[in-house]
Design a protein around this motif. Structure first.
Motif, short mmCIF file in Angstrom:
data_model
loop_
_atom_site.label_atom_id
_atom_site.label_comp_id
_atom_site.label_asym_id
_atom_site.label_seq_id
_atom_site.Cartn_x
_atom_site.Cartn_y
_atom_site.Cartn_z
N GLY A 59 0.82 -1.21 0.00
CA GLY A 59 0.00 0.00 0.00
C GLY A 59 0.85 1.26 0.00
N ALA A 60 1.93 1.25 0.77
CA ALA A 60 2.83 2.40 0.80
C ALA A 60 3.48 2.62 -0.56
CB ALA A 60 3.91 2.21 1.87
N LEU A 61 3.87 1.55 -1.21
CA LEU A 61 4.46 1.66 -2.55
C LEU A 61 3.44 2.21 -3.55
CD1 LEU A 61 6.75 1.16 -4.55
CD2 LEU A 61 5.95 -1.21 -4.75
N THR A 62 2.21 1.75 -3.45
CA THR A 62 1.17 2.23 -4.35
C THR A 62 0.89 3.71 -4.14
OG1 THR A 62 0.19 0.03 -4.36
CG2 THR A 62 -1.20 1.83 -5.13
N VAL A 63 0.84 4.14 -2.88
CA VAL A 63 0.61 5.56 -2.59
C VAL A 63 1.79 6.40 -3.06
CG1 VAL A 63 0.40 7.23 -0.70
CG2 VAL A 63 -0.99 5.17 -0.70
#
Length: 115
Positions: A59-63
């Motif tokens: 999720g952090a990578l996607t954000v």
């Protein structure tokens, strides 16, 4: 931990390759194309992964990817590509998040194969 649970948490080799491909593509100035391995990592962590850590890192990578992408697409920028739009700190943050996500997937994979 049963064999079924271990395989559910165990990231596949293709997801691991995609996790490592994302920061390499960002550093290699293929910013827009790096969305493909990022999507693979996100979908795999949401579908198969039972590890909350993998979900958080994915999720952090996607954000980290979606933020400059959205700003580039909606803003008044005249940059012809996402890679040219991103400045050095943005590229560094995205690449570092990609490396951290890949390491998290590597650690989970190693832990599940050791059991």
């Amino acid at each position: 931990m049963t064999a079924r649970t271990a395989t559910a948490v165990h990231p596949s080799k293709s997801v691991l390759v995609a996790a490592w491909a994302a920061p390499v593509m960002v550093i290699g100035k293929f910013g827009l194309l790096s969305g493909i391995p990022i999507a693979v990592v996100l979908v795999a962590s949401l579908r198969k992964g039972r590890s909350k850590a993998l979900r958080w890192w994915s999720g952090a990578l996607t954000v980290a990817y979606a933020t400059p992408l959205t700003m580039w697409l909606t803003g008044p920028s005249e940059a012809p590509s996402l890679s040219k739009y991103m400045d050095t700190p943005t590229t560094a943050v995205l690449a570092a998040t990609g490396v951290a996500t890949a390491i998290a997937h590597q650690v989970v994979r190693r832990r599940t194969t050791d059991k």
